[in-house]
Design a protein around this motif. Sequence first.
Motif, PDB file in Angstrom:
ATOM      1  N   TRP A 178      18.671 -48.448   9.265  1.00 12.57           N
ATOM      2  CA  TRP A 178      17.796 -48.373  10.442  1.00 12.57           C
ATOM      3  C   TRP A 178      17.892 -49.616  11.319  1.00 12.57           C
ATOM      4  O   TRP A 178      17.508 -49.587  12.493  1.00 12.57           O
ATOM      5  CB  TRP A 178      16.344 -48.089  10.050  1.00 12.57           C
ATOM      6  N   LYS A 181      19.508 -49.442  14.859  1.00 14.36           N
ATOM      7  CA  LYS A 181      18.809 -48.926  16.042  1.00 14.36           C
ATOM      8  C   LYS A 181      18.354 -50.031  16.980  1.00 14.36           C
ATOM      9  O   LYS A 181      17.972 -49.756  18.121  1.00 14.36           O
ATOM     10  CB  LYS A 181      17.573 -48.113  15.611  1.00 14.36           C
ATOM     11  N   TYR A 182      18.401 -51.266  16.532  1.00 14.57           N
ATOM     12  CA  TYR A 182      17.758 -52.350  17.271  1.00 14.57           C
ATOM     13  C   TYR A 182      18.759 -53.359  17.819  1.00 14.57           C
ATOM     14  O   TYR A 182      19.886 -53.447  17.329  1.00 14.57           O
ATOM     15  CB  TYR A 182      16.729 -53.028  16.366  1.00 14.57           C
ATOM     16  N   LEU A 233       8.514 -51.524  16.605  1.00 14.06           N
ATOM     17  CA  LEU A 233       9.301 -50.412  16.062  1.00 14.06           C
ATOM     18  C   LEU A 233       9.981 -50.814  14.751  1.00 14.06           C
ATOM     19  O   LEU A 233      10.077 -49.997  13.819  1.00 14.06           O
ATOM     20  CB  LEU A 233      10.339 -49.959  17.094  1.00 14.06           C
ATOM     21  N   ILE A 234      10.436 -52.058  14.674  1.00 11.53           N
ATOM     22  CA  ILE A 234      11.012 -52.544  13.419  1.00 11.53           C
ATOM     23  C   ILE A 234       9.954 -52.534  12.320  1.00 11.53           C
ATOM     24  O   ILE A 234      10.213 -52.127  11.184  1.00 11.53           O
ATOM     25  CB  ILE A 234      11.588 -53.961  13.603  1.00 11.53           C
ATOM     26  N   THR A 235       8.747 -52.971  12.669  1.00 10.91           N
ATOM     27  CA  THR A 235       7.651 -52.986  11.701  1.00 10.91           C
ATOM     28  C   THR A 235       7.336 -51.578  11.212  1.00 10.91           C
ATOM     29  O   THR A 235       7.048 -51.363  10.025  1.00 10.91           O
ATOM     30  CB  THR A 235       6.401 -53.631  12.312  1.00 10.91           C
ATOM     31  N   LYS A 236       7.409 -50.599  12.104  1.00 12.77           N
ATOM     32  CA  LYS A 236       7.192 -49.199  11.706  1.00 12.77           C
ATOM     33  C   LYS A 236       8.242 -48.748  10.699  1.00 12.77           C
ATOM     34  O   LYS A 236       7.933 -48.065   9.716  1.00 12.77           O
ATOM     35  CB  LYS A 236       7.224 -48.287  12.943  1.00 12.77           C
ATOM     36  N   ASP A 237       9.496 -49.115  10.938  1.00 15.37           N
ATOM     37  CA  ASP A 237      10.555 -48.727  10.001  1.00 15.37           C
ATOM     38  C   ASP A 237      10.386 -49.412   8.651  1.00 15.37           C
ATOM     39  O   ASP A 237      10.677 -48.820   7.602  1.00 15.37           O
ATOM     40  CB  ASP A 237      11.931 -49.046  10.596  1.00 15.37           C
ATOM     41  N   ILE A 238       9.925 -50.660   8.678  1.00 12.38           N
ATOM     42  CA  ILE A 238       9.655 -51.356   7.426  1.00 12.38           C
ATOM     43  C   ILE A 238       8.547 -50.648   6.652  1.00 12.38           C
ATOM     44  O   ILE A 238       8.607 -50.504   5.427  1.00 12.38           O
ATOM     45  CB  ILE A 238       9.283 -52.827   7.702  1.00 12.38           C
ATOM     46  N   ILE A 240       7.768 -47.513   6.551  1.00  9.96           N
ATOM     47  CA  ILE A 240       8.157 -46.248   5.929  1.00  9.96           C
ATOM     48  C   ILE A 240       9.361 -46.400   4.989  1.00  9.96           C
ATOM     49  O   ILE A 240       9.765 -45.440   4.343  1.00  9.96           O
ATOM     50  CB  ILE A 240       8.461 -45.166   6.981  1.00  9.96           C
ATOM     51  N   ASP A 241       9.921 -47.594   4.929  1.00 15.04           N
ATOM     52  CA  ASP A 241      11.033 -47.869   4.025  1.00 15.04           C
ATOM     53  C   ASP A 241      10.465 -48.102   2.625  1.00 15.04           C
ATOM     54  O   ASP A 241       9.698 -49.053   2.407  1.00 15.04           O
ATOM     55  CB  ASP A 241      11.811 -49.096   4.507  1.00 15.04           C
TER      56      ASP A 241
END
Length: 305
Positions: A178, A181-182, A233-238, A240-241
């Motif tokens: 993920w 994406k950034y 958005l990075i925090t969101k991916d973290i 749900i990881d």
Amino acid sequence: MTKITVSVFILTYNQEQFITQTIESVLMQQTDFAYQLVIGEDCSTDSTRQICENFASQYPNNIKLLPALDKNIGLIANYMRTIKECDGKYIAICDGDDYWIDKYKLQKQVDFLESNPDFSIVYTRVRKLFPNGEFKESVANTKGRTTNFDDLIFDNYIPSVTTLFKNIQNNQNQLPKWILKYPYGDWPTYLWTIKESGKIYFLDEVTAVYRVDIGESFKIRKKVSAIVKTDLLITKDILIDLNFAHKQKIVEEALIKRKISLMVRYNREGSYWRALKLFFYNLQYDLQQNAVTKMYFYSLYKSFK
């Protein structure tokens, strides 16, 4: 084959005016261990590639120049392919437009991490170089000498050009996809490195120069809201990881604070409709309703004032 202690990875694209200084600042390092330069050159249209090839031919035992690309793949894809090629126990970052000014930078940082195995990252002060030629040293560190994941998740206070961190990558622990994406990967990499354990140490010395307002990441940094949104958005991916599941509570706290921060930033930049939508969203889904309301109206007041 000599065991590599540090891999210094350099990302470069169309930086013919800077890349020589960058490479030379790494080659000047005086150490009692072996280190390598891993250069990811991203199909430059100027002479950057040729300069890198010249250095690689002169220093074949020190420089690992990745194969030439058929087309430009972009900063983050180049980041991911280059970091995978780092063979060292530790990794250091020096982008193609930055450079080091302390010839003992790597030695000091390796000595610290070797003597303090409970630490995984060490970083220093940085000197900023502005386009007009003016230098300015970074302000005093307010985070303290020792920090950890619970601090870093709220704010990326580590200048990448100054850092050294443990290379924990292997087949079972590769960086998450993920990240692709950034527009930048350093902050997620640090968080990945210390997700299980490991502290961060601040070495209060100036070891490197960071060029301000140039480079591939400059476009996104022109608007603070763009940085805050990307970090959100990075925090969101973290969150749900599943690899970060044991950090869920602190990550949720960081996510709420970033939503509030983005709302405030939108008001400061005059994006009032975006701020209003985020205000109502925060009221609906977050628990800190008093803080959300206070910060929304205060930032709105300040923007008009």
